[in-house]
Design an enzyme around this catalytic site. Structure first.
Site, PDB file in Angstrom:
ATOM      1  N   THR A   1      -2.085 -13.016  -5.469  1.00 33.43           N
ATOM      2  CA  THR A   1      -1.361 -14.048  -6.245  1.00 33.43           C
ATOM      3  C   THR A   1      -2.443 -15.498  -6.017  1.00 33.43           C
ATOM      4  OG1 THR A   1      -0.136 -14.781  -4.395  1.00 33.43           O
ATOM      5  CG2 THR A   1       0.805 -13.369  -5.957  1.00 33.43           C
TER       6      THR A   1
ATOM      7  N   ALA B   1      -1.113  -4.087   5.229  1.00 35.91           N
ATOM      8  CA  ALA B   1      -1.122  -2.790   5.346  1.00 35.91           C
ATOM      9  C   ALA B   1      -0.678  -2.352   6.909  1.00 35.91           C
ATOM     10  CB  ALA B   1      -2.066  -2.172   4.896  1.00 35.91           C
TER      11      ALA B   1
ATOM     12  N   GLY C   1      -5.677   1.023  -6.438  1.00 40.93           N
ATOM     13  CA  GLY C   1      -4.377   1.344  -7.336  1.00 40.93           C
ATOM     14  C   GLY C   1      -3.435   2.236  -6.874  1.00 40.93           C
TER      15      GLY C   1
ATOM     16  N   PHE D   1      -7.489   6.825  -0.977  1.00 49.19           N
ATOM     17  CA  PHE D   1      -7.646   5.976  -2.256  1.00 49.19           C
ATOM     18  C   PHE D   1      -7.524   4.421  -2.126  1.00 49.19           C
ATOM     19  CE2 PHE D   1      -5.636  10.202  -3.206  1.00 49.19           C
ATOM     20  CZ  PHE D   1      -6.554  10.721  -3.659  1.00 49.19           C
TER      21      PHE D   1
ATOM     22  N   TYR E   1      -8.025  -5.448  -8.580  1.00 48.78           N
ATOM     23  CA  TYR E   1      -7.595  -4.249  -8.359  1.00 48.78           C
ATOM     24  C   TYR E   1      -8.486  -3.215  -7.483  1.00 48.78           C
ATOM     25  CZ  TYR E   1      -6.677   0.736  -9.984  1.00 48.78           C
ATOM     26  OH  TYR E   1      -6.473   2.121 -10.296  1.00 48.78           O
TER      27      TYR E   1
ATOM     28  N   TYR F   1      11.073   5.420   7.091  1.00 49.89           N
ATOM     29  CA  TYR F   1      10.613   5.918   6.077  1.00 49.89           C
ATOM     30  C   TYR F   1      11.580   6.705   5.406  1.00 49.89           C
ATOM     31  CZ  TYR F   1       6.379   6.296   3.003  1.00 49.89           C
ATOM     32  OH  TYR F   1       5.500   6.046   1.903  1.00 49.89           O
TER      33      TYR F   1
ATOM     34  N   VAL G   1      -9.837 -11.021  -2.032  1.00 47.34           N
ATOM     35  CA  VAL G   1     -10.563 -10.586  -0.945  1.00 47.34           C
ATOM     36  C   VAL G   1     -11.872 -10.239  -1.019  1.00 47.34           C
ATOM     37  CG1 VAL G   1     -10.257  -9.489   1.322  1.00 47.34           C
ATOM     38  CG2 VAL G   1      -8.188 -10.478   0.257  1.00 47.34           C
TER      39      VAL G   1
END
Lengths: 652, 566
Positions: B278, B226, B146, B215, B143, B486, B282
């Site tokens: 999975t 990303a 989030g 965040f 996590y 988008y 990292v």
């Protein structure tokens, strides 16, 4: 959803259909001139302004697709690209429409006059018009009328003009161009012209498909074409042609438009203008080439009463919902979309199924007049009592009782029957008979087909000539019977299957049904791969009308069902006999090879011989339409082979 | 931080007593301001009304008691790594920010949540945790920030083992900065804005600015492939990463050197990037840094219509002169941006606004219901920025574009930071919505935008949504061979008994439409569990087999059992 209309078009439920309004009524009460000159402000697709002809042409000439093909052709032939470009430009010039409002107004005026003389009324379902109006604003629209007469597309444009809707751009066959003046007039009223065959010519194909797609994608005007490709001479729907349908579906499949609405339109003529012309053509009595002078000679038709026309605008069908779950559109993601590609098998079968459904939707909304039922009965009577020394024809009373019986059955089968319920049946019968007085004769209270008149004694006709002139009348009658065939087709196939099957075993009957259906699938509109559905539907209809009992594994004709089953079998019998006859010809006479050109005259001769000798009773087998269909079916089934223009038959 | 909505607890939109919208807090440019246009836009776009409220249920509901693996807990205790099985900690880490996740939380519904949370503070802590997890067969779910929008953080309900949420937030140090090679070695739990702030202190930046950067964490960026707003200058995450360390059940995966490019078979970094938790965690990343730009300038261009705008962006991409960021908003989004204009301070500004509007609509003849806006951000040294700016505006002019000022540009970018807060406001008033993205070749951009927007509208209608939805898009990144698009989509769900189900059906249909139009499954949001049904058709069965065999080798016992991706 719009698609349901198509998917369930063979559904056994009785359809609720819209009411009609007669559009000529207003024309009879107000000035045609004012009507032709009135303010015309159609609603358009998403507010797109109509596109000037020249702009449209330059859009086509500048398209990526055309550029690609021009370069390709230039590379293959070694010609300069400029030269190929010019050729493309010339093709486009020959093809393109040049819609002008003034021409439309001219036609609106003239046609009002003509229509009022010819027809009692032109009835249109206005709800369908409203649906269409809605559809035009939302998505590009393709109008798909049935094709029974030259009148069709003028009539369509006339209706669109009358209801203040965007005028369609119409794909027309090149043969009109033969009529110089008329051709140009039609062009100015929105027709564009396509050559009848351009098989290998990719430049032509590209210009043509780009032209159509440009109109469609930009929503400049509703597009109109005939799925059947040509006028049906027999009043039976023709096997749909897929070329144009492929083209109009392509922009959706490739994501260039969100959706396309397909609107099947059923045009039913109470009397077809070309009635006798078609019969002659089918019999091989050559048709006059389309020419302007010919058209003027045809003006004697103006003095006759052609009853009324019913035009039913069907539920718009969304290509998107048709394709839902059928076509994986991702297949177009991996190559530039402007490269010409042969449609995948998936797409081909999708387009073909859609085409059958659309033609089915046209058939379903065809209005049937009482005459269609009358002539079916009269024809059966004619064949049953042939050559027997009893009184010819049926008594009026008997005919009336029978037609009422048939009316009720056909309604249960879902026919769109226009039967005036407030009028006593006997009057309905007599008024129908009088409209078609050229085809029937009433004497001493008995009705029979007017075949005897054709060959009046005294005129020195050879038996063959007499036969042919009778055949003209008969084929005309048959074209009316054919209007109703689609209603009875599936039950009739089942009835014949029961008749032919060696036992009442359901499987046995199904096999024989399946064989017949397969055999006749060039003759009638039968969607490939829907054998089981058709069988079930036929069972359902016959059980519903009490003619049949279907158990777990048996199919039994009930006591009172014999009459229905008998009628249905007789309806299909001429076709069965016809198919057998052509096969016999191929086995007995056509040993070795035969060119396609020789086929029709040879088979015709063979059939005439059998008709004259009395071993064949159905004159309609002379119809070249049927003969061609048999050949196509045999080719499809592999019983006959095509060898470079020759037809060679395998031992059957 | 909010536990059932986006962002900081002090920042949120609300309609005050006078019925005017305002944005609370002090953190954003919009904070503390009144936004007069929002209410009208909100009511007219969605048919929503301030009378109909749907406030969140504040009771966090019954959280199921944790299933703990006692042996694991015991051994972990001895390592001294902080842990918790408090309900609040567990619920907080049981979700990302998909609509259905937030909606359920607002209704006080809690499904399967992690059984415990651990906070490693360095790479070695992670090594120990993973070793113990393997030994005791415990499921580990990494996590970071989030901010997932792919259901990646949802606990698989069928998981019977104890689920440990491995929270990387304490691994947030910059370990070193190498000024000679312009790289920084950073712990993966660091949050975007902290990384940027700390680097700025030394005069550097990464330039990686995803919209979630307040965040989201570095490790999350790597694990989801990303993309940042300014990728035209700095590149996407795969361009920025020089070296990665990942702790897997098989051991630690890393390369032996920091060479800028290697020809050593398939790049193992590409097994890590996009692995979505999975394969492992990292822990440390070496990434490129750049000196902070000397000068920044926003800008905007108004186009008469979306088609012209897309043509302009395509040309900019062709000439490879895209500014740090260039985005093209469609008309609906332009109107939306307009509604977020804060109350103007003086009569003079409002007069000026009126004048601008008059010039564009009346003088230039732009139709306000078709026009669209491109927002621009230039970065670099001052002279080059100005030169670059001119080049871009010249291209825009060829496509009918008119320069429309810095202010419009800046507001456009602000929109992306506050939009998530706006969703929470919408949810107070029966409006639910979500965003999703794709990438697509240039020649299909217009078609995909039109078709997906139309599909959303049609699906909403078919599914019984009573009011027309908001269905809008922007071209948000440009590449040589295509663009990233988008979409925002939101609707008023009054009258629907199962709004989330309807919402999911529409989103599903929209994704199908994207794929049918040649768009990708995802440009930067990732696959998670939300989109994994489409993976086989996206990467082919062979591709799936390759990915699966890597998973089988690296993690045979499915310790990293979040079931994302495959």
């Amino acid at each position: 959803m719009a698609s349901e209309a198509v998917y369930s078009h063979r559904g056994p439920m009785l359809k609720k259909r819209d009411d009609f309004e007669d559009l000529l009524e207003e024309r009879r009460n107000s000035s045609d001139l004012r009507y032709a000159l009135r303010c015309y402000t159609p609603v358009l697709y998403k507010g797109v302004a109509p596109c000037k002809t020249n702009m449209l042409k330059s859009m086509v000439l500048q398209s990526d697709q055309l550029h690609y093909v021009i370069n390709q052709v230039s590379k293959e032939t070694g010609r300069a690209t400029g030269e190929v470009q010019e050729e493309a430009s010339a093709i486009l010039e020959e093809m393109a429409h040049s819609l002008q409002l003034s021409t439309i107004r001219f036609f609106a005026f003239i046609l009002s006059k003509i229509f009022k003389t010819l027809f009692r009324g032109i009835c249109v379902n206005e709800e369908g018009i409203q649906r269409l109006q809605q559809a035009i604003q939302e998505h590009p629209v393709v109008l798909l009328p049935s094709h029974r007469s030259y009148m069709d597309f003028l009539l369509m444009s006339y209706i669109m003009y009358t209801y203040d809707m965007a005028l369609p751009v119409i794909a027309a066959g090149m043969d009109f161009m033969g009529m110089k003046f008329i051709g140009e007039m039609l062009r100015m009223s929105g027709a564009f012209f396509i050559r009848r065959s351009f098989g290998g010519d990719k430049l032509y194909w590209c210009v043509f498909s780009e032209y159509v797609k440009t109109i469609l994608k930009n929503g400049f005007a509703p597009l109109e074409f005939f799925l059947e490709g040509t006028r049906s001479r027999t009043s039976k729907s023709l096997t749909p042609k897929l070329g144009l349908l492929n083209i109009v579906m392509d922009p959706f499949l490739k994501g260039e438009v969100f959706d396309v609405s397909l609107v099947p339109v059923s045009i039913s003529y109470e009397r077809v203008l070309e009635e006798a012309l078609y019969a002659r053509e089918l019999l091989g009595i050559p048709k006059p080439k389309e020419s302007t002078s010919g058209l003027f000679k045809a003006r004697k038709v103006l003095s006759e009463d052609y009853g009324s026309i019913h035009v039913y605008f069907g539920q718009p069908i969304s290509v998107r919902s048709l394709a839902q779950g059928r076509v994986n559109r991702c297949q177009f993601s991996l190559a530039p979309r402007h490269l010409p590609r042969r449609p995948s098998e998936e797409v081909q079968s999708f387009v073909s199924d859609s085409a059958y459904r659309l033609v089915g939707a046209q058939e379903e909304n065809m209005v049937l007049k009482p005459w269609v039922l009358l002539v079916s009965l009269l024809l059966q009577d004619h064949h049953q009592h042939r050559g027997v020394g009893q009184k010819r024809g049926m008594s009026l009373d008997e005919l009336t009782t029978q037609v009422v019986w048939l009316r009720d059955i056909s309604r249960q089968y879902g026919a769109f029957l226009h039967w005036p319920d407030h009028v006593p049946p006997s009057e309905v019968v007599s008024s129908s008979l009088s409209l078609h007085r050229g085809l029937v004769r009433v004497s001493e209270g008995r009705v029979q087909l007017a075949v005897e008149q054709a060959g009046e004694p005294g005129s020195n006709l050879t038996p063959e000539e007499e036969l042919l002139s009778q055949a003209v009348i008969l084929l005309s009658c048959i074209s009316y019977r054919n209007q109703g065939l689609h209603v009875f087709l599936r039950p009739a196939l089942l009835a014949s299957a029961i008749h032919a099957a060696s036992s009442n075993q359901k499987q046995e009957v199904f096999n024989s049904f399946s064989f017949l259906r397969n055999m006749f699938s060039n003759e009638f509109i039968l969607c490939p791969g829907a054998t089981v559905q058709d069988f079930e539907e036929a069972c359902y209809l016959l059980v519903k009308t009490g003619a049949l009992q279907v158990t777990q594994d048996e199919v039994l004709v009930t006591e009172r069902g014999h009459r229905t089953v008998g009628f249905l079998t007789s309806m299909l019998d001429p076709f069965l006999q016809g198919y057998q006859m052509v096969c016999r010809f191929l086995c007995e006479e056509a040993t070795g090879s035969l060119t396609e050109k020789q086929f029709i005259p040879a088979v015709r001769k063979f059939i005439i011989r059998h008709l004259l000798s009395g071993s064949l009773r159905y004159t309609e087998v002379l119809s070249s339409d049927l003969q061609k269909n048999v050949l196509a079916a045999l080719l499809r089934l592999g019983a006959v082979r095509k060898v470079k223009g020759f037809v060679r038959c395998h031992r059957l | 931080m909010k536990w059932n909505g986006w962002g900081y607890s002090d920042s949120r939109f609300l309609f005050n007593k006078k019925g005017q919208a305002e944005f609370t807090g002090k953190r954003y440019r919009l904070s503390g301001m009144i936004i007069p246009g929002l209410k009208d836009w909100f009511e007219s776009t969605f048919g929503a009304s301030l009378q109909h409220k749907t406030p969140p249920i504040l009771n966090s509901g019954a959280v199921p008691p944790p299933t703990l693996n006692e042996a694991f807990v015991e051994e972990l205790k001895s390592t001294g790594i902080p842990m918790s099985h408090e309900a609040e900690d567990r619920v907080f880490r049981s979700h990302g920010h998909c609509l259905h996740e937030i909606f359920a939380l607002r209704e006080g519904k809690v499904g399967r949540v992690p059984d415990m949370v651990v906070w490693p503070s360095c790479h070695n802590d992670v090594v120990k945790i993973v070793e113990l997890a393997c030994k005791h067969n415990v499921c580990v779910m990494p996590y970071g920030g989030g901010t997932s929008v792919s259901s990646a953080l949802e606990c698989p309900p069928e998981e019977t083992r104890s689920i440990v949420s491995l929270d990387t937030s304490q691994m947030n140090r910059i370990l070193w900065i190498d000024e000679k090679n312009l790289t920084a070695h950073v712990e993966a739990g660091i949050v975007g804005q902290d990384l940027e702030r700390l680097l700025n202190e030394s005069g550097y930046c990464t330039g990686h600015e995803p919209d979630s950067m307040e965040f989201s964490s570095l490790g999350g960026w790597v694990a989801t492939r990303a993309s940042g707003m300014k990728k035209n200058i700095y590149g996407n995450i795969e361009d920025l990463v020089v070296h990665v360390k990942m702790v897997t059940p098989r051991g630690v995966l890393e390369k032996s050197c920091q060479g800028p490019r290697m020809s050593t078979g398939p790049d193992v970094h590409h097994f890590i990037m996009g692995s979505e938790g999975t394969l492992g965690v990292v822990t440390e990343v070496t990434m490129k840094i750049r000196p902070m730009p000397e000068y920044q300038k926003y800008g905007s261009v108004v186009f008469p219509n979306f088609e012209q705008g897309v043509a302009c962006l395509r040309e900019v991409a062709k000439q490879r002169c895209a500014p740090a960021s260039i985005r093209l908003m469609d008309n609906e989004q332009f109107q939306f941006g307009h509604a977020l204009k804060p109350q103007v301070s003086s009569i003079f500004t409002s007069f000026l606004d009126g004048l601008k509007k008059f010039y564009i609509t009346k003088f230039k003849g732009f139709d306000p219901s078709y026009l669209c806006v491109a927002t621009l951000l230039f970065e670099g040294d001052r002279e080059k920025v100005l030169q670059h700016e001119k080049q871009v505006y010249d291209i825009a002019a060829k496509f009918g574009g008119l320069a429309a000022g810095e202010d419009n540009g800046q507001r456009g970018y602000m929109l992306t930071f506050v939009i998530a807060y706006l969703r929470d406001l919408g949810m107070d008033y029966y409006v639910i919505g979500e965003s999703f993205e794709t990438s697509v070749p240039w020649d299909r951009v217009l078609d995909i935008c039109r078709n997906v927007k139309a599909r959303i509208v049609r699906e909403c209608k078919d599914k019984g949504v009573q009011f027309p939805p908001l269905s809008t898009c922007r071209v948000t990144q440009t590449y040589d061979a295509g663009a990233c698009v988008y979409f925002y989509f939101a609707f008023n769900y009054r009258g629907l008994s199962e709004p989330v189900h309807v919402y999911e059906q529409v989103e599903h249909a929209a994704r199908e439409e994207i794929l049918a139009n040649g768009g990708s499954l995802s440009h930067h949001h990732g696959v998670g569990k939300l989109r994994k049904e489409w993976m086989p058709e996206t990467v082919s069965n062979v591709g799936m087999g390759m990915l699966k065999s890597v998973k089988d080798y690296v993690d045979p016992n499915n310790i990293f059992g979040n079931r994302n991706l495959l």
